[in-house]
Design a protein around this motif. Structure first.
Motif, PDB file in Angstrom:
ATOM      1  N   GLU A 209       0.821  -1.155   0.026  1.00 39.40           N
ATOM      2  CA  GLU A 209      -0.009  -0.105   0.178  1.00 39.40           C
ATOM      3  C   GLU A 209       1.069   1.101   0.082  1.00 39.40           C
ATOM      4  O   GLU A 209       1.789   1.032   0.701  1.00 39.40           O
ATOM      5  N   ILE A 210       0.269   2.211  -0.747  1.00 40.33           N
ATOM      6  CA  ILE A 210       1.122   3.583  -0.911  1.00 40.33           C
ATOM      7  C   ILE A 210       0.035   4.302  -0.793  1.00 40.33           C
ATOM      8  O   ILE A 210      -0.897   4.664  -1.123  1.00 40.33           O
ATOM      9  N   ASN A 211       0.604   5.698   0.335  1.00 41.26           N
ATOM     10  CA  ASN A 211      -0.585   6.393   0.846  1.00 41.26           C
ATOM     11  C   ASN A 211       0.116   7.967   0.763  1.00 41.26           C
ATOM     12  O   ASN A 211       0.508   8.401   2.113  1.00 41.26           O
ATOM     13  N   PRO A 212       0.408   8.552  -0.176  1.00 36.31           N
ATOM     14  CA  PRO A 212       0.551  10.181   0.118  1.00 36.31           C
ATOM     15  C   PRO A 212      -0.565  11.082   0.594  1.00 36.31           C
ATOM     16  O   PRO A 212      -1.989  10.779   0.171  1.00 36.31           O
ATOM     17  N   MET A 213      -0.217  12.054   1.466  1.00 35.59           N
ATOM     18  CA  MET A 213      -1.505  12.905   1.879  1.00 35.59           C
ATOM     19  C   MET A 213      -0.763  14.286   2.021  1.00 35.59           C
ATOM     20  O   MET A 213       0.382  14.602   2.386  1.00 35.59           O
ATOM     21  N   VAL A 214      -1.756  15.442   1.931  1.00 35.55           N
ATOM     22  CA  VAL A 214      -1.211  16.490   2.135  1.00 35.55           C
ATOM     23  C   VAL A 214      -2.289  17.104   3.027  1.00 35.55           C
ATOM     24  O   VAL A 214      -3.567  16.856   2.672  1.00 35.55           O
ATOM     25  N   GLU A 215      -1.931  17.976   4.035  1.00 36.19           N
ATOM     26  CA  GLU A 215      -3.012  18.528   4.911  1.00 36.19           C
ATOM     27  C   GLU A 215      -2.438  20.003   5.158  1.00 36.19           C
ATOM     28  O   GLU A 215      -1.323  20.376   5.375  1.00 36.19           O
ATOM     29  N   LEU A 216      -3.462  20.965   5.214  1.00 36.66           N
ATOM     30  CA  LEU A 216      -3.190  22.312   5.589  1.00 36.66           C
ATOM     31  C   LEU A 216      -4.086  22.717   6.796  1.00 36.66           C
ATOM     32  O   LEU A 216      -5.503  22.625   6.358  1.00 36.66           O
TER      33      LEU A 216
ATOM     34  N   LEU B  76      -3.677   0.459  -3.152  1.00 39.51           N
ATOM     35  CA  LEU B  76      -3.597  -0.766  -2.411  1.00 39.51           C
ATOM     36  C   LEU B  76      -3.574  -1.797  -3.471  1.00 39.51           C
ATOM     37  O   LEU B  76      -4.655  -2.004  -4.494  1.00 39.51           O
ATOM     38  N   LYS B  77      -2.638  -2.789  -3.549  1.00 41.95           N
ATOM     39  CA  LYS B  77      -2.528  -3.898  -4.319  1.00 41.95           C
ATOM     40  C   LYS B  77      -2.404  -5.100  -3.486  1.00 41.95           C
ATOM     41  O   LYS B  77      -1.591  -5.371  -2.952  1.00 41.95           O
ATOM     42  N   ARG B  78      -3.514  -5.858  -3.721  1.00 45.49           N
ATOM     43  CA  ARG B  78      -3.645  -7.414  -3.202  1.00 45.49           C
ATOM     44  C   ARG B  78      -3.138  -8.374  -4.451  1.00 45.49           C
ATOM     45  O   ARG B  78      -3.787  -8.465  -5.350  1.00 45.49           O
ATOM     46  N   VAL B  79      -1.784  -8.654  -4.208  1.00 40.69           N
ATOM     47  CA  VAL B  79      -1.228  -9.357  -5.487  1.00 40.69           C
ATOM     48  C   VAL B  79      -2.062 -10.639  -5.600  1.00 40.69           C
ATOM     49  O   VAL B  79      -2.289 -11.473  -4.930  1.00 40.69           O
ATOM     50  N   GLY B  80      -2.523 -10.820  -6.796  1.00 37.21           N
ATOM     51  CA  GLY B  80      -3.047 -11.945  -7.474  1.00 37.21           C
ATOM     52  C   GLY B  80      -4.644 -11.820  -7.282  1.00 37.21           C
ATOM     53  O   GLY B  80      -5.204 -12.636  -7.666  1.00 37.21           O
ATOM     54  N   TYR B  81      -5.040 -10.762  -6.817  1.00 30.40           N
ATOM     55  CA  TYR B  81      -6.516 -10.698  -6.588  1.00 30.40           C
ATOM     56  C   TYR B  81      -7.202  -9.274  -7.284  1.00 30.40           C
ATOM     57  O   TYR B  81      -8.104  -9.123  -8.116  1.00 30.40           O
ATOM     58  N   PHE B  82      -6.716  -8.240  -6.696  1.00 27.76           N
ATOM     59  CA  PHE B  82      -7.271  -6.874  -7.240  1.00 27.76           C
ATOM     60  C   PHE B  82      -6.481  -5.507  -6.840  1.00 27.76           C
ATOM     61  O   PHE B  82      -5.758  -5.973  -5.951  1.00 27.76           O
ATOM     62  N   ASN B  83      -6.574  -4.546  -7.498  1.00 29.20           N
ATOM     63  CA  ASN B  83      -5.999  -3.070  -7.140  1.00 29.20           C
ATOM     64  C   ASN B  83      -6.960  -2.304  -6.718  1.00 29.20           C
ATOM     65  O   ASN B  83      -8.192  -2.323  -7.288  1.00 29.20           O
ATOM     66  N   GLN B  84      -6.967  -1.621  -5.666  1.00 29.32           N
ATOM     67  CA  GLN B  84      -7.800  -0.625  -5.281  1.00 29.32           C
ATOM     68  C   GLN B  84      -7.269   0.871  -4.836  1.00 29.32           C
ATOM     69  O   GLN B  84      -5.989   1.107  -4.565  1.00 29.32           O
ATOM     70  N   ARG B  85      -8.000   1.958  -5.714  1.00 26.07           N
ATOM     71  CA  ARG B  85      -7.660   3.263  -5.703  1.00 26.07           C
ATOM     72  C   ARG B  85      -8.544   3.927  -4.771  1.00 26.07           C
ATOM     73  O   ARG B  85      -9.748   3.937  -5.164  1.00 26.07           O
ATOM     74  N   SER B  86      -8.034   4.953  -3.754  1.00 26.59           N
ATOM     75  CA  SER B  86      -8.911   5.726  -2.920  1.00 26.59           C
ATOM     76  C   SER B  86      -8.461   7.217  -3.133  1.00 26.59           C
ATOM     77  O   SER B  86      -7.041   7.451  -2.764  1.00 26.59           O
ATOM     78  N   LEU B  87      -9.358   8.245  -3.209  1.00 21.91           N
ATOM     79  CA  LEU B  87      -8.836   9.486  -3.217  1.00 21.91           C
ATOM     80  C   LEU B  87      -9.807  10.042  -2.333  1.00 21.91           C
ATOM     81  O   LEU B  87     -11.110   9.942  -2.462  1.00 21.91           O
ATOM     82  N   ILE B  88      -9.247  10.835  -1.338  1.00 24.66           N
ATOM     83  CA  ILE B  88     -10.205  11.384  -0.271  1.00 24.66           C
ATOM     84  C   ILE B  88      -9.850  13.012  -0.146  1.00 24.66           C
ATOM     85  O   ILE B  88      -8.732  13.166   0.018  1.00 24.66           O
ATOM     86  N   TYR B  89     -10.904  13.721  -0.078  1.00 20.72           N
ATOM     87  CA  TYR B  89     -10.837  15.302   0.181  1.00 20.72           C
ATOM     88  C   TYR B  89     -11.554  15.633   1.074  1.00 20.72           C
ATOM     89  O   TYR B  89     -12.727  15.071   1.196  1.00 20.72           O
ATOM     90  N   THR B  90     -11.201  16.503   2.199  1.00 16.87           N
ATOM     91  CA  THR B  90     -12.145  17.006   3.321  1.00 16.87           C
ATOM     92  C   THR B  90     -11.692  18.381   3.315  1.00 16.87           C
ATOM     93  O   THR B  90     -10.696  18.975   3.172  1.00 16.87           O
ATOM     94  N   PHE B  91     -12.773  19.064   3.725  1.00 12.69           N
ATOM     95  CA  PHE B  91     -12.659  20.717   4.056  1.00 12.69           C
ATOM     96  C   PHE B  91     -13.649  20.847   5.401  1.00 12.69           C
ATOM     97  O   PHE B  91     -14.749  20.540   5.220  1.00 12.69           O
TER      98      PHE B  91
ATOM     99  N   ASN C 242     -15.026  11.014  -0.836  1.00 11.07           N
ATOM    100  CA  ASN C 242     -14.357   9.642  -1.004  1.00 11.07           C
ATOM    101  C   ASN C 242     -14.698   8.889  -2.133  1.00 11.07           C
ATOM    102  O   ASN C 242     -15.660   8.558  -2.385  1.00 11.07           O
ATOM    103  N   LEU C 243     -13.815   8.548  -3.113  1.00 11.48           N
ATOM    104  CA  LEU C 243     -13.877   7.919  -4.458  1.00 11.48           C
ATOM    105  C   LEU C 243     -12.923   6.770  -4.170  1.00 11.48           C
ATOM    106  O   LEU C 243     -11.701   7.061  -4.413  1.00 11.48           O
ATOM    107  N   THR C 244     -13.623   5.772  -4.372  1.00 13.47           N
ATOM    108  CA  THR C 244     -12.869   4.485  -4.314  1.00 13.47           C
ATOM    109  C   THR C 244     -13.210   3.469  -5.508  1.00 13.47           C
ATOM    110  O   THR C 244     -14.413   3.484  -5.979  1.00 13.47           O
ATOM    111  N   SER C 245     -11.999   2.998  -6.282  1.00 16.55           N
ATOM    112  CA  SER C 245     -12.381   2.025  -7.542  1.00 16.55           C
ATOM    113  C   SER C 245     -11.594   0.789  -7.347  1.00 16.55           C
ATOM    114  O   SER C 245     -10.396   0.910  -6.761  1.00 16.55           O
ATOM    115  N   ILE C 246     -12.033  -0.160  -7.781  1.00 14.66           N
ATOM    116  CA  ILE C 246     -11.377  -1.368  -7.948  1.00 14.66           C
ATOM    117  C   ILE C 246     -11.038  -1.789  -9.216  1.00 14.66           C
ATOM    118  O   ILE C 246     -12.020  -1.707 -10.330  1.00 14.66           O
ATOM    119  N   SER C 247      -9.972  -2.254  -9.561  1.00 16.25           N
ATOM    120  CA  SER C 247      -9.433  -2.803 -10.969  1.00 16.25           C
ATOM    121  C   SER C 247      -8.757  -3.855 -10.956  1.00 16.25           C
ATOM    122  O   SER C 247      -8.284  -4.385  -9.995  1.00 16.25           O
TER     123      SER C 247
END
Length: 772
Positions: free
Chosen positions: A413-420, A451-466, A486-491
């Protein structure tokens, strides 16, 4: 018959062994001939009058008893035992550490001075209005121990008949009289010296709030006139004759200076830098933070009457801004021609503007997955010159099973985040600067997770809050995210993974593209910030509403009605519509400074409607794991009576539920050094609101949910270094809700000697921090 006798004899043998162990750990067998261990004291009251609040009087007397006996735990004295086994020759090394850190020297009866202690008790009871107390003592000696019984001959505490406030004509005395309605002392109350001290401090606080800068509670004195026949006290409050003149003056502010770049090594306080004046406040030198930002948290102003509240508010607001290491305010009498004026110099010692942190941890989960976690964090504490906190973080982790059924299964899993964080409310209209001790903040965050579950699926999530965060006082905090997306997609789903989803259509919706857009409000109440409070309550509640604005927009603009059978989309994504409520209540009862009871009750409900038939996977409730019911694997409990599956679904395809009820109880105590021990019991489950053919479990029902609770308990060991807590909890199930209704309690099956039972039932959780 023989088997029963053998079991009975075995129990007797175990009982004898336990008794031997307990007796050997009391420490008395190490005492020399003639030495007797002091085991404490008992307080008894004797009186010819009716005494109210006996327990309180006895407790006060107990606090005066000296010395304290050796500490006991379950009838043993382990610290005394450690002291003795280290030996007299423990001058260095490990034995010295055991003797001094784990052990404590014996408290012998020869060290106790009961006659002196009796005087201490009399003095303590005198402060409660028992002016004519006589304490006698008796030493109860055993073979190796000695106990003291203190008997107090007491009368009923004297009562307050009246209280008189200063009658002088000066302004200060008049001010005290005007505030007498809020006095802590009332006629018919029992006399109590501590209440008198508290009353002096109350008056001092009121005076400080109204300009009496140099006043001190020691300038007030109570004179008592006692009536022995009626057992009453008449109190008169007055100012001491030696009260200094300036303590009776109301002070106003003259010049107010702000030094935004003050150094603690600075010796000369003379002003040598260039100055500028903003709103009558004199700034020394150049400020890296805009002056108007500092002034929003600076409440000490020219010509205003000195106020302790505004003084404290200024200190607290500037410290919680997060840009200064130290904040101090120096007051000096002004050189102006008129007395009663103060100059204030606000000294701000800045923190480094930039910080960079890295943390590498090894994460072990209760589902036997393990792997490293790397976190990188960069912070700019003054990003745009207005004390804004800009944070960039990058989190990466890998987990797998090195042994077990899924040892070839891994994910990363790789998770970059920016907060202000901006230290004010950003709103499209003008609002008044909140006059609280805490700076309100506007928060914006954007994060992306791959998030990559090797051999099963890839998951991408984009979260924005204000949203906004603010605290009206030290115990309460509000957070309102008016934009929560929160936008989540499985591929790249594999055939194996798709077959798992096809077998369970209910779960299939969890791994479809999800678009969550709504508002989230959270309220936190925390009494743990109040030190020395015996009972500390904590609760946090949240309300989340999603999809309502989008449904209203679709209805108004295009006359489309949201329906789960034919869901509507926004920008090509089906949006979720639901309401979700949670309540987490905790109570911490401090028995002593080193032991406490901790209780938690967690409840949550989520309802999907309109455009959705089920809650999104990320908003469902789960039970089981290191911070839940610790006797069960992570997320393995429920819904209802559903039996945990011993396949991939226990790891990636947890069903979850729409309702969660969970309770925890834990006894915590200090063992030695940084080690803490615990005994705990957990209970709870999750349920669906509606029955589904894909999930073999009945929906939630008030009449039967308690029959479906999972229960477990165990023991814990924690290394608590204040800033870091490493926790080990070992637990076993007591009740399994998926078993037949009359067979769910499994306490009779506990068999610690069986390797098979241990493998199937014992769960070891290794986690960071306390569970609650």
């Amino acid at each position: 018959m023989t088997s029963k006798m053998h079991r009975k004899d075995f129990r007797k043998f175990i009982y004898v062994i336990i008794c031997v162990i307990f007796s050997s750990c009391t420490g008395t067998r190490f005492l020399k001939d003639g030495e007797k261990l002091y085991t404490g004291a008992t307080i008894k009251l004797q009186s010819t009058q009716k005494i109210k609040h006996k327990k309180s009087i006895i407790k006060t007397a107990e606090l005066a008893v000296r010395p304290k006996p050796n500490k006991k735990f379950l009838g043993m004295r382990p610290k005394l035992w450690f002291y003795f086994i280290a030996g007299d020759s423990a001058k260095k090394g490990f034995k010295k550490w055991v003797k001094n850190k784990l052990g404590e020297p014996p408290v012998l009866i020869s060290q106790v001075k009961p006659a002196q202690t009796a005087k201490y008790i009399d003095a303590a009871l005198f402060n409660l209005g028992i002016f004519d107390n006589i304490t006698a003592y008796q030493i109860d000696e055993k073979k190796k121990t000695a106990h003291i019984i203190y008997t107090c001959a007491v009368h009923a505490p004297f009562k307050i008949s009246a209280i008189h406030f200063p009658a002088d004509d000066d302004l200060l005395s008049e001010f005290i009289r005007d505030n007498s309605k809020k006095s802590l002392i009332h006629p018919d109350d029992d006399y109590n010296l501590q209440v008198l001290k508290n009353e002096r401090e109350r008056i001092d606080a009121v005076l400080k709030e109204n300009g009496y800068f140099y006043f001190n509670p020691d300038f007030l004195v109570f004179k008592a006139d006692t009536n022995l026949r009626l057992q009453t006290v008449d109190l008169t409050l007055s100012l001491k004759d030696e009260t200094p003149y300036k303590a009776m003056l109301i002070y106003r502010m003259n010049d107010v200076y702000v030094d935004p770049d003050y150094s603690l090594q600075q010796v000369d306080d003379t002003i040598s830098k260039d100055t500028s004046i903003v709103d009558d406040v004199i700034f020394i030198g150049e400020s890296k933070i805009r002056t108007k930002v500092i002034l929003r948290s600076e409440f000490i102003r020219k010509n205003e009457v000195y106020s302790r509240k505004l003084h404290s508010m200024t200190l607290n607001r500037l410290m919680t801004m997060g840009n200064f290491k130290y904040v101090n305010v120096k007051f000096t009498e002004s050189d102006s021609a008129h007395p009663g004026f103060l100059d204030a110099r606000i000294l701000l010692t800045p923190l480094p503007k930039y910080t960079f942190r890295t943390a590498l941890t090894l994460v072990s989960k209760s589902n036997d997955f393990i792997g490293p976690n790397l976190n990188l964090n960069y912070r700019n504490k003054n990003a745009f010159g207005g004390a804004e906190l800009l944070s960039f973080s990058l989190n990466g982790s890998v987990e797998t099973q090195f042994t077990g059924k899924y040892k070839n299964l891994y994910s990363y899993e790789i998770n970059p985040m920016v907060e202000l964080y901006v230290p004010r409310f950003i709103v499209p209209f003008k609002i008044k600067n909140p006059t609280s001790f805490y700076i309100p903040k506007t928060k914006t965050s954007l994060s992306y997770t791959y998030l990559k579950r090797v051999g099963y699926f890839n998951q991408r999530s984009l979260i924005y809050t204000f949203g906004y965060k603010w605290k009206p006082d030290i115990k309460k905090e509000h957070e309102l995210n008016i934009v929560n997306i929160n936008l989540t997609s499985i591929s790249q789903k594999t055939l194996e993974f798709n077959s798992l989803l096809e077998a369970n259509p209910f779960l299939k919706t969890s791994y479809e593209e999800q678009f969550i857009a709504g508002v989230l409000y959270t309220f936190t109440y925390n009494e743990q910030v109040i030190p020395f409070q015996k009972n500390q309550l904590y609760f946090i509640t949240s309300t989340e509403l999603s999809g309502n604005a989008l449904s209203l927009f679709k209805k108004v603009v295009s006359n489309q009605t949201a329906s789960s059978e034919d869901p509507l989309s926004v920008a090509g994504s089906v949006y979720s519509q639901f309401a979700r409520f949670t309540l987490d209540i905790r109570d911490y009862i401090n028995l002593t400074s080193k032991s406490k009871f901790a209780f938690r009750l967690y409840t949550g409900t989520g309802v999907a409607y309109g455009n959705s038939s089920t809650l999104p996977y990320t908003r469902r409730f789960f039970s089981g794991g290191p911070n839940s019911i610790r006797a069960f694997q992570i997320n393995s409990v429920g819904p209802g009576t559903l039996e945990p599956q011993a396949d991939l679904s226990t790891i990636y395809l947890e069903t979850g539920g729409d309702i969660k009820i969970e309770g925890n109880a834990e006894y915590r105590c200090n063992l030695f050094s940084i080690l803490r021990g615990a005994v705990f019991i957990d209970a709870g489950n999750v349920w669906l609101l509606r029955a589904t053919p894909e999930v073999d479990s009945q929906p939630f029902a008030f009449s039967s949910f308690y029959k479906e609770l999972a229960v477990g308990g165990g023991i814990g060991l924690r290394a608590d270094a204040s800033f870091f807590v490493l926790r080990f909890d070992l637990a076993a199930p007591f009740r399994k809700p998926w078993l037949p209704e009359n067979s769910r309690w499994v306490l009779n099956e506990i068999n610690l000697g069986s390797p098979t039972w241990r493998k199937d039932n014992l769960v070891l959780s290794i986690a960071i921090g306390y569970p609650f």
